[in-house]
Design a protein around this motif. Sequence first.
Motif, PDB file in Angstrom:
ATOM      1  N   ALA A 112       0.895  -1.103   0.022  1.00 23.76           N
ATOM      2  CA  ALA A 112       0.021  -0.017   0.105  1.00 23.76           C
ATOM      3  C   ALA A 112       0.881   1.458  -0.020  1.00 23.76           C
ATOM      4  O   ALA A 112       0.580   2.139  -0.657  1.00 23.76           O
ATOM      5  CB  ALA A 112      -1.096   0.086   1.167  1.00 23.76           C
ATOM      6  N   GLU A 157      -7.499  -4.103   3.542  1.00 19.49           N
ATOM      7  CA  GLU A 157      -7.073  -3.258   2.193  1.00 19.49           C
ATOM      8  C   GLU A 157      -8.289  -2.307   2.027  1.00 19.49           C
ATOM      9  O   GLU A 157      -8.097  -1.047   1.746  1.00 19.49           O
ATOM     10  CB  GLU A 157      -6.994  -4.183   1.068  1.00 19.49           C
ATOM     11  N   ARG A 210      -7.831   1.644   2.554  1.00 20.57           N
ATOM     12  CA  ARG A 210      -8.147   2.671   1.160  1.00 20.57           C
ATOM     13  C   ARG A 210      -8.943   3.657   1.716  1.00 20.57           C
ATOM     14  O   ARG A 210      -8.830   4.917   1.258  1.00 20.57           O
ATOM     15  CB  ARG A 210      -8.679   2.013   0.191  1.00 20.57           C
TER      16      ARG A 210
END
Length: 605
Positions: free
Chosen positions: A71, A273, A277
Motif C-alpha cells: 500500500a 485493504e 483505502r
Amino acid sequence: MQSSVADPLRILQDTFGYTSFRPPQDAVIETLMGGGDALVIMPTGGGKSLCYQIPAMALPGTGVVVSPLIALMQDQVAALRQAGVRAACLNSTLSLDEVRQVERDLLDGDLDLLYVAPERLLSERSLELLSRARINLFAIDEAHCVSQWGHDFRPEYIRLSLLAQHWPRVPRIALTATADARTRDEIRERLGLEGARAFISGFDRPNIRYRIHQGRGNARQALLRFIRETHPGEAGIVYCLSRKRVEEVATWLQEQGLDALPYHAGLGPQVREAHQRRFLNEEGVIIVATIAFGMGIDKPNVRFVAHLNLPKSIEAYYQETGRAGRDGLPADAWMRYGLQDVITLRQMLDASEADDARKRLERYKLDAMLGLCETTACRRQALLAYFGETLEAPCGNCDNCLQPPETWDATVAAQKALSCVHRTGQRFGVNYLVDVLRGREDPRIKHFGHDQLSVFGIGADLAVEAWRGVFRQLIARGLLAVDVEGHGALRLDESCRPVLRGETQLLLRREVRAPAGGRAARRTAASALTDPADRDLFEALRDCRRRLAEEQGVPPYVVFHDATLMEMARRRPSTLADLAGIPGVGERKLETFGADFLEVIAGEG
C-alpha cells in the motif's frame, strides 16, 4: 532515456514546487550523486523521500527503492506520477501484463524510480532483471526493520546486504525516522554500510503536542471527548493492544456517530485493504488498530494519534505518534493508560521465552516508556533525551508544560504500600492490597486474617484512586514486581529497601481527575487560519481537491497537501504565475489542476 546529469535544485523547484532544500537534504543528495553511501535519520515529515527521489531523477538510470508495504509503494508511485515523475512498482497486485510492461520500461531506461518489496527484490528473477538494467542508486526505506533488537524487526531485511555484493559501485541510502545509537550501528553492520556518511537531523516534531493521561475511568469517553473537542471531522489513528479491544472501540465510536474502522491482523486481507483505502482516500476517517497498521503511512493530514494502551517502548511510541502531522500543521499525540497496562506489560515481558539479554533490553525499554509517562517534567525533553538529543528549554507544547502536574512527598505512603505487600505474603494484587490498607470490611480479608495485621486500615486517609496511583508508580519505578503467572500478585523488589528504611525520599505525581468543565481548544488544520474568510476558502479548496482526487482515482493529499491549500487561502493567487509561487505546486500539478483551484479562489473572493 536520460543520459546526462540534471540539476537537483531545478528538479525540486519544477517537479515538487519548493524553492530550496531543508538541511541536510542537499548534503545527502550531493553524497549520493557523488557515488557515496548514506545513512539518514530524519523525523517523519522531514522530507526523507526527496533525499533519494531527486538524485534518482537527476542521474542517468533508475533508482530502486526497497519498501516494506504494498500500500505504501502504491501511494508513493501515485503521488510521483501526479508530479510528472516516471515511477512504477513491482508487487503481487500487478497482472502478468503489467509486470512485463514495468520490466520493459526499466530495461528501456524509461523509469526514474522503481519500488519493490525486499522479498521480491532478492528473488533470482529480480536480481537477474536488475543486472540488465542501469541502476543509479538503491534506497532502503524503513531501515530500522533490519534491527533484531528493534521494535519492528523484519527478517527479510537482513538479506539486503546482498545489494553491496552484486552492485558494489552503486550508492546505497538507508533511511528511517526511528533509530537509537544501537539500532544505527546494527543498520550499518547488517546492510554493509560501515563507510556510509551519517545524517542525523534530529528527532523533534515541534508541531505534535504530547498528552499522556493516567486514569482508571472510562477511557473511551475520554477519547470521544478529546476527538470531538479537539479534532472534529478530522483523520486520526487510535491504537489498542488487542484485536478484541480494537473491534469494541471501533464499534463504539461508530455508535457515537464517528466514521471509525477497525484494522488488525485477524481481519481478512480484503477487509484490511478496503479500510486502509478509505482512510487514505477520504477525509475524517478514524482507524482503530493494533500496531499492525501504520508503517509508512503517507497520509500527511492525520491530525491525531491516540493510544488506549501503553506502548512497549519509546521507539514504538515515537514511530506511531510520528504518523500524526506529517504536513507540519498542528497535531496531537494523546494517550490514556493505567495501572493494568503496567501490570500486563510487566507480565508479558517476564513470561516471554526470550533469552536473558533480550529480556534485559526489553525491560530497559519498558522502564524508559514508563519513565516518560510518569515524568513531571517536559515530555519532549524526556523523549528527545532517550534518543541522545538535548532540548535546552521546556517545549511549552506538552501537557506537563501547559498544565504542570502536582507532586507530593509519598515516602510514608510508599512505605505503607510496600509493608502491606510484605505482610500479606506477596501473594495479592493491587485491588486487594488497597482494600487492606483502607480497612475495608471484607469476608476474604477476614478469611486470611489480614484484618489483624498492623497495616490494616493504616491507609484510610487516601482515596482508592490515590492508592492505585501509588502502586502504579511503584511498579513503574521497579520497586514492586508483578508475578508471571497471570494473577497480578505483587512482590517486593530488592531496590525498594532504601524506601522502606526511610533512607530516600519519594516524590510521586499526585493523582487528579481531569476537570469536568471547560472545552479543549480546537487544533484542526483550519484553526491555524485566523481569518474566518480564509477558513471558508480553505474548506472550499478541500472540496475542489476531493472532487479532483476522485476523478484521478488517487487520495486527496496526492493532489495537494493541506499546507499547500492553506497557503492558497492566505495568499489568494489570481493567476497561474501567482499559483506557481505556492510551496508544493510543481509544473505538472500547475498544468493539471491550476485552473480549477484558481476558479474556486476567484469565486470566494
